[in-house]
Scaffold this active site. Structure first.
Site, mmCIF file in Angstrom:
data_model
loop_
_atom_site.group_PDB
_atom_site.id
_atom_site.type_symbol
_atom_site.label_atom_id
_atom_site.label_comp_id
_atom_site.label_asym_id
_atom_site.label_seq_id
_atom_site.Cartn_x
_atom_site.Cartn_y
_atom_site.Cartn_z
ATOM 1 N N GLY A 49 5.315 4.282 -9.318
ATOM 2 C CA GLY A 49 5.511 3.459 -10.496
ATOM 3 C C GLY A 49 4.339 3.455 -11.445
ATOM 4 O O GLY A 49 4.509 3.412 -12.665
ATOM 5 N N ARG A 107 2.058 -6.556 -6.144
ATOM 6 C CA ARG A 107 2.115 -5.324 -6.951
ATOM 7 C C ARG A 107 3.511 -5.161 -7.563
ATOM 8 O O ARG A 107 4.528 -5.325 -6.898
ATOM 9 C CB ARG A 107 1.792 -4.126 -6.061
ATOM 10 C CG ARG A 107 1.882 -2.767 -6.788
ATOM 11 C CD ARG A 107 3.211 -2.099 -6.568
ATOM 12 N NE ARG A 107 3.251 -0.734 -7.074
ATOM 13 C CZ ARG A 107 4.353 0.004 -7.174
ATOM 14 N NH1 ARG A 107 5.509 -0.494 -6.782
ATOM 15 N NH2 ARG A 107 4.322 1.218 -7.663
ATOM 16 N N VAL A 108 3.569 -4.851 -8.836
ATOM 17 C CA VAL A 108 4.842 -4.599 -9.516
ATOM 18 C C VAL A 108 4.831 -3.147 -9.981
ATOM 19 O O VAL A 108 3.833 -2.673 -10.525
ATOM 20 C CB VAL A 108 5.017 -5.557 -10.713
ATOM 21 C CG1 VAL A 108 6.253 -5.187 -11.525
ATOM 22 C CG2 VAL A 108 5.116 -7.002 -10.229
ATOM 23 N N GLY A 109 5.938 -2.455 -9.759
ATOM 24 C CA GLY A 109 6.044 -1.057 -10.159
ATOM 25 C C GLY A 109 6.727 -0.893 -11.504
ATOM 26 O O GLY A 109 6.808 -1.831 -12.307
ATOM 27 N N ASP A 110 7.231 0.290 -11.735
ATOM 28 C CA ASP A 110 7.828 0.627 -13.030
ATOM 29 C C ASP A 110 9.280 0.159 -13.175
ATOM 30 O O ASP A 110 9.761 -0.004 -14.300
ATOM 31 C CB ASP A 110 7.792 2.146 -13.232
ATOM 32 C CG ASP A 110 8.553 2.873 -12.121
ATOM 33 O OD1 ASP A 110 8.405 2.485 -10.932
ATOM 34 O OD2 ASP A 110 9.301 3.822 -12.429
ATOM 35 N N THR A 159 12.423 7.155 -10.731
ATOM 36 C CA THR A 159 11.946 6.845 -9.387
ATOM 37 C C THR A 159 10.648 7.606 -9.142
ATOM 38 O O THR A 159 10.441 8.683 -9.706
ATOM 39 C CB THR A 159 13.004 7.243 -8.334
ATOM 40 O OG1 THR A 159 12.473 7.009 -7.034
ATOM 41 C CG2 THR A 159 13.405 8.692 -8.444
ATOM 42 N N GLY A 160 9.782 7.057 -8.326
ATOM 43 C CA GLY A 160 8.525 7.750 -8.043
ATOM 44 C C GLY A 160 7.380 6.762 -8.000
ATOM 45 O O GLY A 160 7.607 5.552 -7.863
ATOM 46 N N THR A 196 13.810 4.567 -4.210
ATOM 47 C CA THR A 196 14.274 3.681 -5.278
ATOM 48 C C THR A 196 15.661 4.114 -5.727
ATOM 49 O O THR A 196 15.965 5.305 -5.781
ATOM 50 C CB THR A 196 13.288 3.812 -6.461
ATOM 51 O OG1 THR A 196 12.042 3.274 -6.053
ATOM 52 C CG2 THR A 196 13.773 3.102 -7.699
HETATM 53 N N1 GLY Z 1 9.172 3.563 -8.672
HETATM 54 C C1 GLY Z 1 9.154 2.513 -7.765
HETATM 55 C C2 GLY Z 1 7.867 1.859 -7.640
HETATM 56 O O1 GLY Z 1 6.823 2.462 -7.819
HETATM 57 O O2 GLY Z 1 7.835 0.689 -7.359
#
Ligand code: GLY
Length: 274
Positions: free
Chosen positions: A197, A171-174, A194-195, A143
């Site tokens: 989410g 799926r939606v991340g952070d 980053t990581g 990311t």
């Molecule tokens: N941090 C990026 C994600 O998990 O989508």
């Protein structure tokens, strides 16, 4: 990318402009997991998320689960500046993009051989994974994000991602969740994370760093250290963050082995960590 950010800030660009432009350059680089070179989901498709925030007034814009937009961070900026909303997803976000005159980009632009191989590996092992989970040179390009402070002292943050490899469709991340993977407030700091989410959403990570400074005082360094300790203690979270505070002090940290990052502090030398 750092020198580009420096040069436009020196010429008087706003922090928002700087993070948008720097994040766009990283999205354009196929090595990183954002824009061109994004990871693939369980259906072999690219679905990207991005968010941007202006620390002057907490204005924010984000897009989630979008395809065919070369620079999701620029669409997030359009959502911030040109809509009444903070977050648009999927077809609605694409509809808004077309309304704003953003040209859609064909699927093949986003795909790289490495990401196809990575999805095959993830499917073989029935895993959903960070694109830079394992040791090894080719495994650490994740990311992307940028934080900045401009000459007027305003802060901004931007984060953009293809998400995680073999993720479920939708799926939606952070990254597009304001306060999780991206946050900026002139009163405290600007953060891009980053990581995994899910870990960053469950701990409202980026806002937690801002709250540490806002409510307790301290600087970017103490916020990143305390925030990562909290992430580990609460959810054994895996990832990292970059942060700049109101005085222009920069800090970074991670609980994973690697995170490519760099900074220019108070107009000094560009520092890069690989
Ligand atoms: N941090 C990026 C994600 O998990 O989508």
């Amino acid at each position: 990318v750092l020198e580009h950010g420096r040069s436009i800030l020196d010429r008087g660009a706003s922090a928002v402009e700087a993070v948008e432009q720097c994040a766009s350059l990283l999205e354009d680089d196929p090595l990183f997991n954002a824009g061109c070179g994004s990871v693939l989901n369980e259906n072999g498709k690219v679905e990207m998320d991005a968010g941007i925030m202006d620390g002057r007034d907490l204005a924010a814009g984000a897009v989630a689960a979008i395809s065919n937009v070369a620079n999701p961070v620029q669409l997030a900026r359009l959502v911030m500046d040109g809509s009444e909303h903070v977050l648009l997803i999927g077809d609605g976000a694409l509809h808004f993009a077309e309304h704003c005159g953003v040209k859609l980009t064909p699927d093949h632009y986003f795909f790289t051989p490495d990401r196809i191989k990575q999805l095959e590996q993830a499917r073989l092992h029935h895993r959903i994974m960070l694109d830079h989970d394992d040791e090894g040179e080719e495994q650490k390009y994740g990311t992307i994000g940028a934080v900045a402070r401009d000459r007027a002292g305003n802060l901004a943050a931007a984060t953009s991602t293809g998400g995680i490899v073999n993720k479920r469709m939708g799926r939606v991340g952070d990254s597009p969740i304001i306060g999780a993977g991206v946050y900026a407030d002139n009163a405290s700091c600007a953060v891009s994370a980053t990581g995994y989410g899910e870990d960053f959403m469950r701990t409202v990570f980026a806002k937690t760093l801002a709250d540490i400074i806002d409510f307790r005082g301290g600087d970017a360094r103490s916020a990143v250290d305390e925030g990562l300790a909290y992430l580990t203690r609460k959810v054994q979270g895996r990832g990292g963050a970059i942060c700049i505070d109101g005085a222009g002090r920069c800090a970074s940290g991670m609980t994973t082995k690697k995170m490519i990052h760099g900074w220019i502090e108070h107009g000094g030398e560009a520092i890069c960590r690989f």
